[in-house]
Write a protein that holds these residues in place. Structure first.
Motif, short mmCIF file in Angstrom:
data_model
loop_
_atom_site.label_atom_id
_atom_site.label_comp_id
_atom_site.label_asym_id
_atom_site.label_seq_id
_atom_site.Cartn_x
_atom_site.Cartn_y
_atom_site.Cartn_z
N PRO A 39 0.81 -1.23 0.00
CA PRO A 39 0.00 0.00 0.00
C PRO A 39 0.84 1.28 0.00
CG PRO A 39 -0.93 -1.59 1.51
CD PRO A 39 0.39 -2.16 1.05
N ARG A 40 1.98 1.26 0.71
CA ARG A 40 2.79 2.48 0.79
C ARG A 40 3.28 2.91 -0.59
NH1 ARG A 40 5.16 4.76 5.32
NH2 ARG A 40 3.13 4.13 6.11
N ALA A 41 3.59 1.97 -1.44
CA ALA A 41 4.03 2.31 -2.80
C ALA A 41 2.91 3.03 -3.55
CB ALA A 41 4.47 1.07 -3.56
N TRP A 42 1.68 2.57 -3.37
CA TRP A 42 0.53 3.22 -4.01
C TRP A 42 0.27 4.59 -3.40
CZ3 TRP A 42 -1.52 1.65 -8.41
CH2 TRP A 42 -1.29 0.32 -8.81
N THR A 43 0.47 4.70 -2.09
CA THR A 43 0.30 5.99 -1.42
C THR A 43 1.29 7.00 -1.97
OG1 THR A 43 -0.56 5.01 0.62
CG2 THR A 43 0.46 7.18 0.81
N TYR A 44 2.55 6.62 -2.04
CA TYR A 44 3.57 7.53 -2.55
C TYR A 44 3.36 7.80 -4.05
CZ TYR A 44 6.35 7.19 1.77
OH TYR A 44 6.79 7.25 3.06
N GLY A 45 2.97 6.77 -4.79
CA GLY A 45 2.73 6.95 -6.22
C GLY A 45 1.59 7.92 -6.49
N SER A 46 0.51 7.78 -5.73
CA SER A 46 -0.62 8.70 -5.95
C SER A 46 -0.26 10.11 -5.48
CB SER A 46 -1.89 8.18 -5.28
OG SER A 46 -1.72 8.07 -3.88
N GLY A 47 0.54 10.22 -4.41
CA GLY A 47 1.00 11.53 -3.97
C GLY A 47 1.87 12.20 -5.03
N ALA A 48 2.77 11.42 -5.62
CA ALA A 48 3.63 11.96 -6.68
C ALA A 48 2.79 12.36 -7.89
CB ALA A 48 4.68 10.92 -7.07
N ALA A 49 1.78 11.55 -8.21
CA ALA A 49 0.90 11.89 -9.34
C ALA A 49 0.17 13.20 -9.07
CB ALA A 49 -0.10 10.76 -9.59
N GLU A 50 -0.31 13.38 -7.85
CA GLU A 50 -1.00 14.63 -7.51
C GLU A 50 -0.07 15.83 -7.64
OE1 GLU A 50 -4.46 13.16 -4.45
OE2 GLU A 50 -2.39 13.15 -3.76
N LEU A 51 1.17 15.67 -7.20
CA LEU A 51 2.14 16.77 -7.32
C LEU A 51 2.45 17.06 -8.79
CD1 LEU A 51 4.50 15.84 -4.36
CD2 LEU A 51 2.92 17.80 -4.49
N ALA A 52 2.58 16.03 -9.60
CA ALA A 52 2.83 16.23 -11.03
C ALA A 52 1.64 16.90 -11.70
CB ALA A 52 3.14 14.88 -11.69
N LEU A 53 0.43 16.48 -11.35
CA LEU A 53 -0.76 17.10 -11.92
C LEU A 53 -0.84 18.57 -11.52
CD1 LEU A 53 -3.30 14.21 -11.31
CD2 LEU A 53 -2.47 15.02 -13.53
N ALA A 54 -0.53 18.86 -10.25
CA ALA A 54 -0.54 20.25 -9.79
C ALA A 54 0.44 21.09 -10.59
CB ALA A 54 -0.21 20.31 -8.29
N ALA A 55 1.62 20.56 -10.81
CA ALA A 55 2.63 21.29 -11.59
C ALA A 55 2.14 21.51 -13.01
CB ALA A 55 3.95 20.52 -11.58
N GLY A 56 1.55 20.49 -13.60
CA GLY A 56 1.03 20.62 -14.96
C GLY A 56 -0.09 21.63 -15.08
N LEU A 57 -0.93 21.70 -14.07
CA LEU A 57 -2.04 22.66 -14.07
C LEU A 57 -1.53 24.09 -13.90
CD1 LEU A 57 -4.57 20.68 -11.90
CD2 LEU A 57 -4.98 21.48 -14.23
#
Length: 124
Positions: A39-57
């Motif tokens: 689960p921790r890998a998914w937690t960190y992966g989704s957190g990284a995805a959110e940060l990348a999406l924020a940067a893209g926006l």
């Protein structure tokens, strides 16, 4: 659509992304057991995805693509919200209510992201 709207959505995603790294245990518990790996890998992966999406926006040049990806992301994390609502059904009423209230909130998030994408596709 307000000029601030994409930046507000970026701020929401950035805040959530940081929270995944600052307090991962609470997010680990929402990861559906059917997903492979820890689960921790998914937690960190989704957190990284959110940060990348924020940067893209935040960048007008990548805003449309990031907004469409954010809409898909909001749909993709819905099973975690369902798991949380199911897992929290025996918690005190305020927590149970908060977990259930998250479910319909995904709809306006998806629509918000789609609206940002649509506005970003319009050239003055």
């Amino acid at each position: 659509m307000s000029q601030r709207s994409p930046l507000l959505l970026a701020g929401l995603l950035a805040t959530a992304g940081v929270a995944h790294f600052a307090a991962p245990r609470s997010f680990d518990a929402t990861i559906p057991r059917a997903l492979p790996g820890r689960p921790r890998a998914w937690t960190y992966g989704s957190g990284a995805a959110e940060l990348a999406l924020a940067a893209g926006l935040a960048v007008p040049r990548t805003r449309r693509t990031a907004a469409l990806a954010a809409a898909a992301f909001f749909v993709g994390v819905f099973p975690a919200n369902v798991k949380m609502a199911v897992d929290w059904r025996d918690r005190p009423a305020p927590q149970r209510t908060a977990a259930v209230a998250r479910l319909p909130l995904q709809v306006p998030l998806v629509l918000w992201a789609r609206g940002v994408a649509r506005a970003a596709g319009v050239r003055p």
